[in-house]
Design a protein around this motif. Sequence first.
Motif, short mmCIF file in Angstrom:
data_model
loop_
_atom_site.label_atom_id
_atom_site.label_comp_id
_atom_site.label_asym_id
_atom_site.label_seq_id
_atom_site.Cartn_x
_atom_site.Cartn_y
_atom_site.Cartn_z
N ILE A 1 5.54 -5.94 -9.62
CA ILE A 1 4.63 -4.81 -9.84
C ILE A 1 3.75 -4.58 -8.62
O ILE A 1 3.49 -3.43 -8.22
CB ILE A 1 3.77 -5.05 -11.09
CG1 ILE A 1 4.65 -4.97 -12.35
CG2 ILE A 1 2.63 -4.04 -11.18
CD1 ILE A 1 3.92 -5.26 -13.63
N GLU A 2 3.31 -5.65 -7.98
CA GLU A 2 2.49 -5.50 -6.78
C GLU A 2 3.30 -4.87 -5.64
O GLU A 2 2.77 -4.09 -4.85
CB GLU A 2 1.92 -6.85 -6.35
CG GLU A 2 0.88 -7.42 -7.31
CD GLU A 2 -0.31 -6.49 -7.48
OE1 GLU A 2 -0.70 -5.82 -6.50
OE2 GLU A 2 -0.87 -6.43 -8.59
N ILE A 3 4.57 -5.22 -5.55
CA ILE A 3 5.43 -4.60 -4.54
C ILE A 3 5.57 -3.11 -4.82
O ILE A 3 5.48 -2.27 -3.91
CB ILE A 3 6.81 -5.28 -4.52
CG1 ILE A 3 6.70 -6.72 -4.00
CG2 ILE A 3 7.79 -4.48 -3.65
CD1 ILE A 3 7.99 -7.50 -4.09
N ALA A 4 5.79 -2.77 -6.10
CA ALA A 4 5.89 -1.35 -6.47
C ALA A 4 4.59 -0.61 -6.19
O ALA A 4 4.59 0.56 -5.79
CB ALA A 4 6.27 -1.23 -7.94
N ALA A 5 3.45 -1.29 -6.40
CA ALA A 5 2.15 -0.66 -6.17
C ALA A 5 1.90 -0.37 -4.70
O ALA A 5 1.04 0.47 -4.37
CB ALA A 5 1.05 -1.56 -6.72
N SER A 6 2.62 -1.03 -3.81
CA SER A 6 2.43 -0.82 -2.38
C SER A 6 3.17 0.40 -1.85
O SER A 6 3.05 0.74 -0.67
CB SER A 6 2.88 -2.06 -1.60
OG SER A 6 4.28 -2.26 -1.72
N VAL A 7 3.93 1.07 -2.70
CA VAL A 7 4.64 2.28 -2.28
C VAL A 7 3.62 3.36 -1.93
O VAL A 7 2.70 3.62 -2.71
CB VAL A 7 5.58 2.78 -3.39
CG1 VAL A 7 6.23 4.11 -3.00
CG2 VAL A 7 6.65 1.74 -3.69
N PRO A 8 3.73 4.02 -0.79
CA PRO A 8 2.76 5.05 -0.41
C PRO A 8 2.68 6.18 -1.42
O PRO A 8 3.68 6.56 -2.02
CB PRO A 8 3.30 5.55 0.94
CG PRO A 8 4.15 4.44 1.46
CD PRO A 8 4.75 3.78 0.25
N LEU A 9 1.48 6.67 -1.65
CA LEU A 9 1.17 7.84 -2.47
C LEU A 9 1.35 7.59 -3.98
O LEU A 9 0.44 7.81 -4.76
CB LEU A 9 2.02 9.05 -2.04
CG LEU A 9 1.83 9.53 -0.60
CD1 LEU A 9 2.75 10.71 -0.29
CD2 LEU A 9 0.38 9.90 -0.33
N ILE A 10 2.52 7.13 -4.39
CA ILE A 10 2.79 7.02 -5.83
C ILE A 10 2.72 5.59 -6.34
O ILE A 10 2.97 5.34 -7.52
CB ILE A 10 4.17 7.62 -6.18
CG1 ILE A 10 5.29 6.85 -5.46
CG2 ILE A 10 4.22 9.09 -5.85
CD1 ILE A 10 6.69 7.26 -5.90
#
Length: 224
Positions: free
Chosen positions: A160-169
């Motif tokens: 989830i933290e990796i997904a949260a690092s996606v720019p903008l979204i």
Amino acid sequence: MLNKLYDWVDERLDITPIWRDIADHEVPEHVNPAHHFSAFVYCFGGLTFFITVIQILSGMFLTMYYVPDIENAWQSVYYLQNEVAFGEIVRGMHHWGASLVVVMIFLHTLRVFFTGSYKKPRELNWVVGVMLFGVILGLSFTGYLLPWDMKALFATKVGIEIAASVPLIGGMIKVLLAGDSTILGAQTLTRFFAIHVFFLPAALLGLLAAHFIMIRRQGISGPL
């Protein structure tokens, strides 16, 4: 007995033309193992579908016993594996199948790429296949948390933290997966269960239908 049943259904629904359209079609010589040893690489797609069917059937069995809340999730998995007849076997099939289906769809994607089967007129089918790959990965990720043990908890937190690092979204993805809470909890488990059991399987079935229809229309791609 089966012939009589088939004739009874066919008389009312005229299913023979439909069945012939699905089953009676030429298989190119280059995918026949009797003629070409390299034909086995064309089996990866069928094997991926076969394992996917096993995953669906075993998953349906698991949902009969699984309880998607943080108080009972682990206990329900323990009960299924240790008390239910054949529960350990079915859960093992689902567990190892989740890894195997990723390997098989990866090999299938490599075969399509290296044989140039993504080129005209199959560009759209390649896009659908890549989307299927993403759905399979999503199913693997969301299913990993469901046993609700420490290994699954910490691995999902990292994901989830990796997904949260996606720019903008990234922030929206995190809220979608984990809920409003800053820690993984009841909302997270419920959302992962819903995504794993309802949303992604619906997408999977729709994409598979589109994939097979296009294969049926365009035929199996030629050799390299």
